[in-house]
Write an enzyme that holds these catalytic residues in place. Structure first.
Site, short mmCIF file in Angstrom:
data_model
loop_
_atom_site.label_atom_id
_atom_site.label_comp_id
_atom_site.label_asym_id
_atom_site.label_seq_id
_atom_site.Cartn_x
_atom_site.Cartn_y
_atom_site.Cartn_z
N ASP A 286 4.60 58.10 -74.39
CA ASP A 286 5.27 56.99 -75.05
C ASP A 286 4.20 55.97 -75.37
OD1 ASP A 286 8.27 55.04 -74.41
OD2 ASP A 286 6.79 55.01 -76.01
C1 GLC Z 1 8.39 52.76 -77.93
C2 GLC Z 1 9.55 53.40 -77.20
C3 GLC Z 1 9.79 54.84 -77.57
C4 GLC Z 1 9.48 55.05 -79.02
C5 GLC Z 1 7.98 54.83 -79.20
C6 GLC Z 1 7.56 55.01 -80.66
O1 GLC Z 1 7.56 52.08 -77.04
O2 GLC Z 1 9.54 53.31 -75.77
O3 GLC Z 1 11.16 55.14 -77.25
O4 GLC Z 1 9.82 56.38 -79.42
O5 GLC Z 1 7.56 53.56 -78.75
O6 GLC Z 1 8.11 54.01 -81.44
#
Ligand code: GLC
Length: 745
Positions: A286
């Site tokens: 993430d």
């Molecule tokens: C964010 C979120 C995740 C998302 C990622 C890309 O921090 O936690 O759910 O898919 O970044 O945007």
């Protein structure tokens, strides 16, 4: 130069050709919005833009040039945030036609509940208890997203959430692992279809692995600590379901689990995911969670974090820099064996091969993109999904449905004519201008002549200092409402009060909204409270005083029409909440599947309760009313003594004892009163949604393998224990129609 990669042998040949830089490139994702230029951070580049040192065109071109060079050098395996057929094909052409090995890129985006056609937030959709609906909306989202050049969504979010303070409860399917598993399975099937080569579908990404929803104090990104038993019984099942549905990718969670960050957690990524679940796709971090392992205090620096992540089984670094800067050095310095990198690269290339991306790297055109968005079918589906997600929480004196023909209606409140907040968090590329507001939905249903409107107050309270101004605004709204026969007050949260980094320390209606409701209630007119929110709220006064309460959630583009369909009876509401509503935030985390304790709350003092409030929920899990009534009878267990490899067969009669046809969500719970570990008072083990005409009766059957009645012990080992079990069937978790059965060794 384009490669034809069709099988494992082709993959091995390709791998032998790849340099370490090209291999790490496949493990590196770049997201232009996170990406800096001028060798500066994104923030510094934006400052230059804001200060006029560079023009927007220069800023945009600069970003493109910067990462186009990296693409041409084969250093970028995937990109986040890119969409648009023309842009996607142009960037892909650089990767495929101009780089040395021609390995195509993956383009990913958070298509959580719709791309351009925005559907209800997932928490809302889960209240339909209709996995097939979730599959359909995911499939519609995939058809739009793939038309825009996307190959991959960072969804479904399958985190079980039992603390309403946590803002990301909005993105999942609530507190129950069984319902969450059924929704996870359905959404993966919707996004991916049955053939990854199909250009109308996209890769799914079950997230956030794992137990992110158990963040301490409901505070996003916070630490998580729990027994292996609870981890396996509650938080992992939806991920198992997603993998069983063929989910191609997973995303590691930001949080640490029992002291080890999920992004570097070999127990999760290898023992559970790859060994127990037999997952053979890839795992993406993430955002910046690889580098954040150093901030967690689990890694010395980014290189150490990158090494630990790859060794633990992480494959792609979403924030690009950490793997790019860390892994090459680590291998060259002998701190990391190239085999560990090769394993991850193979997993990524294998998914690209399964998608047919090497043979067909260009999967859309601008013509397809233009015709794919917000089709009549998708908008109709959005209206259907929003209506099925609506939960009727209260309806005193049959206030609802309202008459389509007579009566003045006052539509009041900060969310009455609000568009943007009805989209909810993570609304893809949805646009406010395409939202049907509550006011416009009601006007479309009954005309403007029978409707008066006033805002009354803001969602938050910007006039904190100006108490007099707030009082005047509320008084003006009451004045407007005074000519109406019924007041529909639309209140709740802004979309940024839930979702990521949207944790709240209280669950009351923000700002002056409760003052507005009290003033409207003082008029003595029927008060219908419509909630637009991304989490359970604490609404004791509303429950006590409102004539009716309609949970609209954040319903997406067609929210206004869907609400009107329900308020005027075109649709009989059938939704049931999938996350418990509390009287007070002080009760959180609050969920139904809790152990009894040795002193369950009772009348005497020394029992598990509060001295200043109730332990009961405001509205319990699985609760939701209808415009009709349903009756349950004749609960029968076909065989009340079963072997461990047996199957529990239950039937129950359900009848529509009212005057209006409707859908009923029948819920079956099972308790295990005595076991080697204390067990929840009851657990959802199946459910069915049944349509019944007025007076109609149906016999509904449930079949549950005894193997599903076990639990994981403190070592994470699963077993079913012989003994007595009780089954409960009814309209919500408080069902009291029950029967007993036994499992023999
Ligand atoms: C964010 C979120 C995740 C998302 C990622 C890309 O921090 O936690 O759910 O898919 O970044 O945007």
């Amino acid at each position: 130069m384009r490669q034809h990669i069709r099988n494992e042998s082709d993959l091995d040949t390709l791998m032998m050709d790849m340099t370490i830089e090209e291999k790490v490139g496949q493990l590196s994702q770049i997201s232009p919005s996170i990406f800096g230029a001028f060798g500066k951070t994104m923030d510094e580049t934006i400052v230059m833009l804001v200060e006029g040192q560079i023009t927007p065109e220069e800023f945009g071109k600069l970003e493109r040039d910067y990462h186009e060079d990296d693409i041409r050098a084969g250093l970028i395996g995937s990109m986040g945030g890119i969409h648009g057929a023309e842009m996607a094909n142009a960037l892909q052409r650089i990767a495929v036609e101009e780089s040395r090995l021609g390995i195509p890129m993956l383009f990913g985006l958070d298509v959580i509940h719709g791309f351009r056609t925005v559907f209800p937030i997932p928490l809302a959709e889960s209240c339909s208890w209709e996995p097939e609906l979730a599959r359909r909306t995911a499939e519609a989202a995939a058809s739009e997203a793939s038309a825009a050049g996307l190959h991959w969504t960072f969804a479904p979010m399958v985190d079980v959430a039992r603390d309403a303070r946590w803002g990301r409860v909005a993105e999942g399917a609530g507190e129950d692992p069984l319902l969450g598993s059924r929704m996870a399975y359905a959404r993966v099937k919707g996004f991916q279809g049955d053939n990854l080569r199909d250009h109308q579908h996209i890769l799914a990404c079950a997230k956030h692995f794992a137990a992110y929803g158990a963040a301490e104090a409901g505070r996003d990104y916070n630490t998580v600590d729990m027994s292996l038993g609870k981890l396996h019984d509650v938080y992992l099942p939806p991920f198992q379901a997603a993998v069983d549905a063929g989910c191609a990718t997973l995303m590691s969670a930001f949080n640490d689990l029992n002291g080890v960050p999920c992004t570097t957690n070999a127990y999760l990524l290898r023992d559970v995911l790859r060994k127990q679940f037999a997952f053979d796709g890839f795992v993406v971090s993430d955002a910046n969670s690889v580098a954040e392992c150093a901030i967690h205090g689990y890694a010395e620096d980014n290189v150490d974090a990158a090494i630990k992540a790859v060794l633990a089984g992480l494959d792609i670094d979403m924030s690009h820099g950490t793997f790019r800067d860390g892994l090459i050095n680590a291998v060259q310095e002998g701190r990391l064996q190239i085999e560990a990198v090769n394993e991850a690269v193979l997993r990524v290339l294998r998914i690209k091969m399964r998608m047919g991306l090497f043979e067909e790297p260009y999967r859309t055109t601008t013509e397809r993109e233009t015709s794919a968005m917000m089709t009549t079918e998708h908008l109709a589906l959005a209206r259907e999904a929003a209506a099925k997600s609506i939960v009727l929480l209260q309806n005193k004196h049959k206030t609802l449905p309202l008459s389509l023909d007579t009566g003045m209606i006052a539509v009041v409140g900060p969310l009455a004519d609000d568009a943007g907040n009805l989209l909810g968090s993570w609304s893809g590329v949805g646009e406010s201008k395409d939202v049907v507001t509550v006011l416009n939905g009601l006007r479309a249903a009954i005309g403007e002549g029978r409707i008066v409107h006033a805002v009354g107050c803001d969602i938050q309270d910007p006039h904190k200092k100006d108490e007099q101004k707030a009082i005047e605004r509320i008084a003006a709204a009451v004045e407007v409402a005074s000519i109406a026969d019924t007041i529909v007050a639309v209140v709740g949260e802004s979309s940024d009060m839930s979702g990521e980094a949207g944790s709240r320390m209280d669950l009351v209606l923000p700002g002056k909204q409760l003052d507005l409701l009290k003033a409207l209630h003082a008029t003595g007119k029927p008060l219908v409270v419509v909630l637009v929110n991304g989490r359970p709220l604490a609404l004791p006064w509303v429950k006590e005083n409102a004539s009716a309460i309609v949970e609209l959630w954040q319903p997406g583009l067609q929210g206004g029409h869907a609400l009107a369909d329900v308020l005027f009876g075109k649709v009989n509401p059938s939704g049931k909440i999938t996350a418990t509503f509390p009287y007070s935030v002080g009760q959180e985390p609050l969920y139904y599947a809790h152990p009894t304790t040795g002193r369950p709350a009772g009348k005497i003092k020394f029992t598990s309760k509060y001295v200043d409030g109730p332990v009961e929920p405001l509205f319990p899990f699985g609760y939701g009313l209808s415009y009709t009534t349903f009756s349950y009878s004749d609960l029968i267990i076909l065989q009340d003594t079963l072997p461990l490899d047996g199957t529990l067969k239950v039937q129950v009669k359900v009848s529509n004892s009212g005057q209006i046809a409707g859908d009923e969500i029948i819920q079956l719970y099972i308790s295990d009163p005595v076991a080697s570990q204390v067990r929840p008072v009851r657990e959802l083990k199946d459910f069915a949604k049944v349509y019944l005409a007025p007076g109609e009766e149906k016999c509904v059957h449930f079949t549950i393998p005894v193997s599903k009645l076990g639990y994981h012990d403190q070592h994470g080992k699963y077993a079913v224990e012989p003994g007595e079990f009780r089954v409960f069937v009814g309209t919500d978790v408080q069902a009291d129609l029950s029967a007993t059965f036994y499992v023999n060794a």
